[in-house]
Scaffold this motif. Structure first.
Motif, PDB file in Angstrom:
ATOM      1  N   ALA A  55       1.579  -9.969   5.098  1.00 38.95           N
ATOM      2  CA  ALA A  55       0.889  -9.480   3.909  1.00 38.95           C
ATOM      3  C   ALA A  55       1.281 -10.303   2.705  1.00 38.95           C
ATOM      4  O   ALA A  55       2.347 -10.906   2.645  1.00 38.95           O
ATOM      5  CB  ALA A  55       1.243  -8.010   3.679  1.00 38.95           C
ATOM      6  N   GLU A  56       0.387 -10.324   1.712  1.00 43.45           N
ATOM      7  CA  GLU A  56       0.659 -11.075   0.483  1.00 43.45           C
ATOM      8  C   GLU A  56       1.131 -10.105  -0.576  1.00 43.45           C
ATOM      9  O   GLU A  56       0.666  -8.976  -0.668  1.00 43.45           O
ATOM     10  CB  GLU A  56      -0.636 -11.722  -0.003  1.00 43.45           C
ATOM     11  CG  GLU A  56      -1.339 -12.556   1.043  1.00 43.45           C
ATOM     12  CD  GLU A  56      -0.942 -14.001   0.912  1.00 43.45           C
ATOM     13  OE1 GLU A  56      -0.698 -14.635   1.934  1.00 43.45           O
ATOM     14  OE2 GLU A  56      -0.874 -14.468  -0.232  1.00 43.45           O
ATOM     15  N   ARG A  57       2.021 -10.568  -1.421  1.00 39.99           N
ATOM     16  CA  ARG A  57       2.413  -9.758  -2.575  1.00 39.99           C
ATOM     17  C   ARG A  57       1.241  -9.622  -3.511  1.00 39.99           C
ATOM     18  O   ARG A  57       0.477 -10.557  -3.658  1.00 39.99           O
ATOM     19  CB  ARG A  57       3.567 -10.438  -3.287  1.00 39.99           C
ATOM     20  CG  ARG A  57       4.824 -10.430  -2.488  1.00 39.99           C
ATOM     21  CD  ARG A  57       5.697  -9.284  -2.909  1.00 39.99           C
ATOM     22  NE  ARG A  57       7.062  -9.441  -2.473  1.00 39.99           N
ATOM     23  CZ  ARG A  57       8.040  -8.638  -2.791  1.00 39.99           C
ATOM     24  NH1 ARG A  57       7.792  -7.599  -3.543  1.00 39.99           N
ATOM     25  NH2 ARG A  57       9.253  -8.846  -2.368  1.00 39.99           N
ATOM     26  N   TYR A  59       2.315  -5.778  -2.541  1.00 43.02           N
ATOM     27  CA  TYR A  59       1.968  -4.949  -1.401  1.00 43.02           C
ATOM     28  C   TYR A  59       1.319  -3.657  -1.840  1.00 43.02           C
ATOM     29  O   TYR A  59       0.522  -3.088  -1.123  1.00 43.02           O
ATOM     30  CB  TYR A  59       3.217  -4.610  -0.567  1.00 43.02           C
ATOM     31  CG  TYR A  59       3.978  -5.815  -0.081  1.00 43.02           C
ATOM     32  CD1 TYR A  59       5.345  -5.910  -0.272  1.00 43.02           C
ATOM     33  CD2 TYR A  59       3.342  -6.848   0.571  1.00 43.02           C
ATOM     34  CE1 TYR A  59       6.057  -7.007   0.178  1.00 43.02           C
ATOM     35  CE2 TYR A  59       4.035  -7.954   1.011  1.00 43.02           C
ATOM     36  CZ  TYR A  59       5.388  -8.017   0.813  1.00 43.02           C
ATOM     37  OH  TYR A  59       6.088  -9.107   1.247  1.00 43.02           O
ATOM     38  N   TYR A  63       6.045  -0.192  -1.932  1.00 35.42           N
ATOM     39  CA  TYR A  63       6.445  -1.181  -0.937  1.00 35.42           C
ATOM     40  C   TYR A  63       7.137  -2.379  -1.579  1.00 35.42           C
ATOM     41  O   TYR A  63       8.118  -2.911  -1.062  1.00 35.42           O
ATOM     42  CB  TYR A  63       5.236  -1.660  -0.132  1.00 35.42           C
ATOM     43  CG  TYR A  63       4.541  -0.578   0.663  1.00 35.42           C
ATOM     44  CD1 TYR A  63       3.185  -0.645   0.924  1.00 35.42           C
ATOM     45  CD2 TYR A  63       5.244   0.503   1.175  1.00 35.42           C
ATOM     46  CE1 TYR A  63       2.537   0.322   1.658  1.00 35.42           C
ATOM     47  CE2 TYR A  63       4.605   1.478   1.898  1.00 35.42           C
ATOM     48  CZ  TYR A  63       3.251   1.380   2.139  1.00 35.42           C
ATOM     49  OH  TYR A  63       2.615   2.347   2.870  1.00 35.42           O
ATOM     50  N   VAL A  89       4.301  -6.819   7.083  1.00 41.54           N
ATOM     51  CA  VAL A  89       2.886  -6.613   7.421  1.00 41.54           C
ATOM     52  C   VAL A  89       2.430  -5.297   6.815  1.00 41.54           C
ATOM     53  O   VAL A  89       3.152  -4.308   6.830  1.00 41.54           O
ATOM     54  CB  VAL A  89       2.717  -6.571   8.955  1.00 41.54           C
ATOM     55  CG1 VAL A  89       1.329  -6.125   9.331  1.00 41.54           C
ATOM     56  CG2 VAL A  89       3.005  -7.930   9.540  1.00 41.54           C
ATOM     57  N   LEU A  90       1.236  -5.324   6.275  1.00 45.93           N
ATOM     58  CA  LEU A  90       0.634  -4.073   5.825  1.00 45.93           C
ATOM     59  C   LEU A  90      -0.525  -3.774   6.765  1.00 45.93           C
ATOM     60  O   LEU A  90      -1.505  -4.498   6.787  1.00 45.93           O
ATOM     61  CB  LEU A  90       0.081  -4.223   4.408  1.00 45.93           C
ATOM     62  CG  LEU A  90       1.063  -4.075   3.266  1.00 45.93           C
ATOM     63  CD1 LEU A  90       0.326  -4.158   1.959  1.00 45.93           C
ATOM     64  CD2 LEU A  90       1.776  -2.745   3.359  1.00 45.93           C
ATOM     65  N   GLU A  91      -0.356  -2.713   7.532  1.00 42.67           N
ATOM     66  CA  GLU A  91      -1.423  -2.419   8.474  1.00 42.67           C
ATOM     67  C   GLU A  91      -1.998  -1.065   8.132  1.00 42.67           C
ATOM     68  O   GLU A  91      -1.296  -0.057   8.227  1.00 42.67           O
ATOM     69  CB  GLU A  91      -0.855  -2.418   9.892  1.00 42.67           C
ATOM     70  CG  GLU A  91      -1.856  -2.814  10.906  1.00 42.67           C
ATOM     71  CD  GLU A  91      -1.280  -2.894  12.306  1.00 42.67           C
ATOM     72  OE1 GLU A  91      -1.927  -2.407  13.214  1.00 42.67           O
ATOM     73  OE2 GLU A  91      -0.171  -3.434  12.456  1.00 42.67           O
ATOM     74  N   LEU A  95       3.578   0.155   5.907  1.00 47.02           N
ATOM     75  CA  LEU A  95       4.453  -1.022   5.833  1.00 47.02           C
ATOM     76  C   LEU A  95       5.151  -1.228   7.159  1.00 47.02           C
ATOM     77  O   LEU A  95       5.768  -0.317   7.696  1.00 47.02           O
ATOM     78  CB  LEU A  95       5.492  -0.799   4.726  1.00 47.02           C
ATOM     79  CG  LEU A  95       6.415  -1.975   4.424  1.00 47.02           C
ATOM     80  CD1 LEU A  95       5.622  -3.115   3.835  1.00 47.02           C
ATOM     81  CD2 LEU A  95       7.493  -1.547   3.454  1.00 47.02           C
TER      82      LEU A  95
END
Lengths: 239, 208, 452
Positions: A55-57, A59, A63, A89-91, A95
């Motif tokens: 994931a990109e900042r 978040y 997080y 990863v943010l799914e 988190l």
């Protein structure tokens, strides 16, 4: 639900460059062993299960703050953040921290003890076997819960089939005892430091680890009024 | 068994058998062998609405030494199978077994590595009761079936003769396939001639 | 015990006709099989008095097939271990070969006393993976809440009934199961089955409520409020009951948190942690109810919590019934929603004639959707989801991993009983054997959930 691009007018979408190889590549649309006389035309279909992308900042939500706290706390115990956590990863809004197994204990200690994190409860270990994810076939999923802050996050640890060892967390979270035994029983992941890693659900002299993908379902043929139906893992079934 | 050893063989025993059957069936004491969901329905059968006490069976004996009916209620896993056999062995004769539920009868919906596909692999079963879970009324129906079986059980030498004749009947009986006149590709490949010229449907055998 | 210390070479094929003995680090262990005490005892050396007693797996005082291995010194328990795994069914592996909707029938049999909670945890995870959590119709959510709360009442009733029976209050068993039958009648009217009803499906519920059920439910609630008083009057304040459960099975907050316990055990320590309040799902934030806590951390406290939770659940059901409005009970997306409604026709039960007319005569898309859904099921995008619900025994969640297909790649259940049962050692050591029964009854484990 995502709809695949349809119609001949839409240009082909280029696959974005993935940082990690896919978890699994499925060939054919039917799950059983090939060569079953499949005339549907879907026999040459190739689908991939991609590894979750980092994931990109920013978040979002709390997080960022949590990851910042880890970034500042981990070097104090001599562990670089990037050495401990390989990806964030943010799914679906949750988190997931992918932690390297050598530093799992330091990360878990930080998660438990740091007052801004305070993840007092570990909800267990769940194993996952991706046989095509070479070098890291066995995944272990640790869901954490913070009672003080009412938060959840998940830690994922990966280890190879050839060396299925993950450090045990039972001295930090005693409730993980039976979960680690169960993950050992079903996947063969050996938790170093667990003093009592015996099988929990299968008999003690059972051979094999049943929930791995290379272990058969183990059923018997069902005979009914003259017809014979093979067990579920040997039938031709849609993937 | 006390009474049967004292009986001289050949003596007409009908009234004694009827009496013994009547007495045995009306005070069957089940051994608690509740494993899973079927156990809850078994407990509900013993409850106030579906009362097993009217059959003399509300006393679920914990000790198998005092029980004569084992209701295997629930799925028997690989780890539990030796325990099941040990409890069965600990029960004194005469004893009967009801396989309650599809998991006990045949493995049920769990056709996998962990469940014994039918407790008749482990203990001899007198009554199979399908259902997932069977309603208490179905369990009572099975129990009444066992009652009939017990009522008709003979004593002493007659019992031996009864068991031999029952076994002979079972060995001679046509299989379900033969009863229904079905023929499959497998049978024809084995060289068996069809009794009736039925069209053979290849798709009856699901391909692997 | 680690198997490193057992040396099987020490089994002597000697003239003693016993089942064998072997050395461990703790001393010599003899296996006796009956009738051989006098051959074994003289051979024993030392004056060790430790007796290892095996309670179960077949025993009337265990909630299912639980094996308790107790080390006793007289009547005091010096060590207690719980042996589980006797009901392992391989449900999780079996689900990998069935579609997501068929998975509900497997999942419902895990913790068989709280079947709707299993189904809801699984369906919430699948819906999160599908991304349709916001699109579940209101009526479906309310039906889920009604069924779950009634299930909570029936599950607690079994807990009280079996707990009472194990401690000798046999009337509690009769009252509990008698009242539970009222709730099972409701389940049968709505879902068709008394137990193991695979009713809550991904996307909503399988069928709408039958006509007249709301009146029936309200009647049942009124009856239950009256008849639950039987158990209340029998046990609460009863000096025998309190003597057996007060200060028995003590586990304070630190112990609970360390062992990962949730549910009535955690709330008995005083912490008002209830996922319906702290991390609401299925619209629980709209209902008014109180989280029941006690602060005695013992079996009696857990028993009181269960009693009070039953009344609160009935309140929630009444509020949900008030909120019910007519509407769909399945998500609108036809690629996910189970297509047919079963109804009774001239030749038995089958697809309703309206549905057949639609798919055969009116809409090609409906036929295609019906075909795809019934043969292979809907496709779920790849990913992992964890959505917890507050089951009667604690936090229950399904970790559903999909590989982008029509069947789950892996389903793992975080079952509350699995964690809760690890507290056996902490609760029983130091007490007497009779307290073991009271402590395990207050944990209320369901072995189907523990072993899956």
């Amino acid at each position: 639900m995502t709809t695949p691009t349809e119609g001949a007018n839409v240009p082909a979408v280029e696959e974005p460059i993935r940082l990690e190889p896919p978890l699994q590549v499925n060939r054919g649309a039917f799950g059983s062993a090939g060569g079953s006389g499949n005339t549907s035309g879907y026999g040459t279909l190739v689908t991939t299960v991609a590894a979750p992308a980092p994931a990109e900042r920013p978040y979002g939500g709390w997080y960022d703050e949590a990851v910042d706290v880890l970034e500042s706390v981990l070097p104090d115990v001599g562990v670089a953040f990037d050495a401990a956590i390989s990806k964030v990863v943010l799914e679906r809004g949750e988190l997931f921290l992918y932690v390297n197994r050598e530093h799992l204990r330091e990360v878990a200690t930080a998660l438990r003890n740091d007052p801004d994190l305070r993840f007092e409860m570990l909800m267990g270990v769940s194993g996952l076997h991706w046989p095509q994810d070479s070098g890291q076939e066995l995944h272990a999923i640790y869901p954490f819960l913070s009672l003080t802050h009412n938060r959840r996050l998940t830690v994922v640890v990966r280890c190879p089939d050839a060396d299925p060892h993950i450090p045990s967390l039972i001295d930090l979270y005693p409730g993980n005892n039976w979960h680690e035994r169960e993950t050992f029983d079903f996947f063969g992941i050996i938790f170093d430091g667990h003093d009592d890693l015996a099988r929990i659900a299968m008999p003690d002299d059972w051979l094999g680890h049943p929930q791995r993908k290379d272990y058969p379902l183990g059923g018997i043929d069902v005979e009914y009024k003259g017809a014979v139906i093979p067990p579920a893992d040997e039938r031709r079934r849609p993937r | 068994m006390g009474i049967e050893e004292k009986l001289p063989s050949g003596v007409l025993l009908t009234s004694v058998e009827k009496l013994a059957g009547y007495v045995r069936k009306n005070s069957l004491w089940p051994a608690t062998f509740g494993l899973a969901c079927c156990a809850i329905e078994m407990m509900a059968s013993g409850g106030a609405r579906y009362d097993l006490a009217r059959f003399g069976m509300e006393v679920f004996r914990a000790s198998p030494r005092q029980a004569d009916l084992m209701i295997v209620a629930g799925r028997v896993s690989q780890k539990m199978a030796p325990v099941l056999r040990q409890i069965y062995d600990q029960m004194p004769n005469p004893k009967w077994v009801i396989a309650m539920g599809v998991c006990a009868s045949s493995g049920g919906m769990f056709n996998n590595y962990a469940i014994v596909q039918g407790v008749d692999h482990v203990v001899p079963v007198d009554m199979y009761l399908p259902g997932c879970p069977p309603r208490p009324e179905m369990l009572i129906d099975a129990i009444l079936g066992i009652h009939e079986k017990i009522q008709d059980t003979k004593l002493g030498k007659q019992r031996e003769r009864q068991m031999i004749s029952q076994e002979a009947v079972a060995l001679e009986a046509p299989t379900l396939r033969q009863q229904l006149g079905l023929r499959t590709v497998l049978d024809l490949r084995a060289g068996e001639a069809p009794a009736v010229e039925l069209p053979v449907v290849e798709s009856q055998v699901v391909p692997r | 015990m680690s198997t490193d210390n057992i040396t099987f070479e020490s089994v002597e094929p000697d003239d003693i006709d016993d089942a064998g003995s072997y050395d461990t680090t703790e001393g010599r262990v003899y296996t006796v099989s009956g009738g051989d005490w006098d051959t074994v005892l003289p051979a024993a050396d030392g004056t060790q008095e430790r007796v290892v007693v095996n309670m179960g797996p077949q025993h009337p005082s265990t909630h299912g097939v639980l094996r308790l291995i107790l080390e006793l010194e007289g009547e005091t328990v010096t060590d207690a271990r719980a042996g589980v795994g006797y009901l392992h069914t391989g449900i999780e592996k079996n689900m990998e070969f069935r579609s997501f909707t068929q998975g509900v029938t497997y999942v419902t049999r895990m913790d068989y006393l709280s079947s709707f909670f299993n189904e809801t945890a699984y369906c919430l995870s699948v819906e999160k993976l599908l991304g349709i959590t916001e699109q579940i119709p209101e009526r479906a959510t309310l039906i889920r809440v009604i069924l779950m709360e009634l299930n909570r009442v029936s599950s607690h009733m079994v807990a009280l009934a079996t707990g009472g029976m194990e401690l000798g209050a046999l009337s509690a068993m009769i009252y509990g199961f008698r009242d539970r039958e009222l709730i099972l009648d409701i389940f049968e009217s709505i879902t068709g089955l008394r137990m193991n009803n695979a009713f809550i499906r991904p996307g909503g519920v399988a069928q709408d409520l039958p006509a007249g059920i709301e009146v029936a439910i309200r009647e049942v609630i009124a009856n239950l409020r009256k008849s639950m008083k039987d158990n209340y009057n029998l046990l609460v304040g009863n000096s025998i009951w309190m003597g057996r459960t007060v200060d028995v099975g003590y586990l304070d907050l630190a112990g609970c948190v360390a062992l990962g316990l949730t549910g009535p055990i955690l709330r008995a320590t005083g912490l008002p942690w209830d996922l319906r309040k702290t991390q609401p799902y299925c619209g629980y934030e709209r209902f008014e109810f109180e989280v029941q806590t006690q602060n005695t951390s013992d079996s009696y406290g857990r028993f009181l919590i269960r009693l009070n939770e039953m009344s609160e659940s009935l309140n929630i059901v009444e509020q949900a019934l008030d909120m019910l409005q007519p509407g769909p009970v399945m998500v609108e997306d036809k690629r996910i929603a189970w297509p047919a409604q079963l109804s009774i026709g001239s030749d038995g039960q089958g697809n309703s004639l309206d549905h057949i007319r639609k798919i055969m005569g009116e809409s090609m898309e409906s036929l295609i959707h019906h075909f795809k859904l019934v043969t292979e099921g809907f496709t779920v995008p790849a990913g992992t989801a964890y959505v917890p619900v507050e089951a009667p025994r604690g936090e229950m969640a399904a970790i559903v991993t999909s590989a982008g297909g029509t069947k789950p790649y892996r389903v793992h259940f975080r079952e509350p009983s699995f964690n809760n049962l690890q507290a056996t050692a902490a609760m029983c050591i130091g007490g007497s054997v009779a307290d073991v029964v009271a402590a395990v009854a207050s944990i209320d484990p369901v072995m189907g959930g523990v072993d899956r």
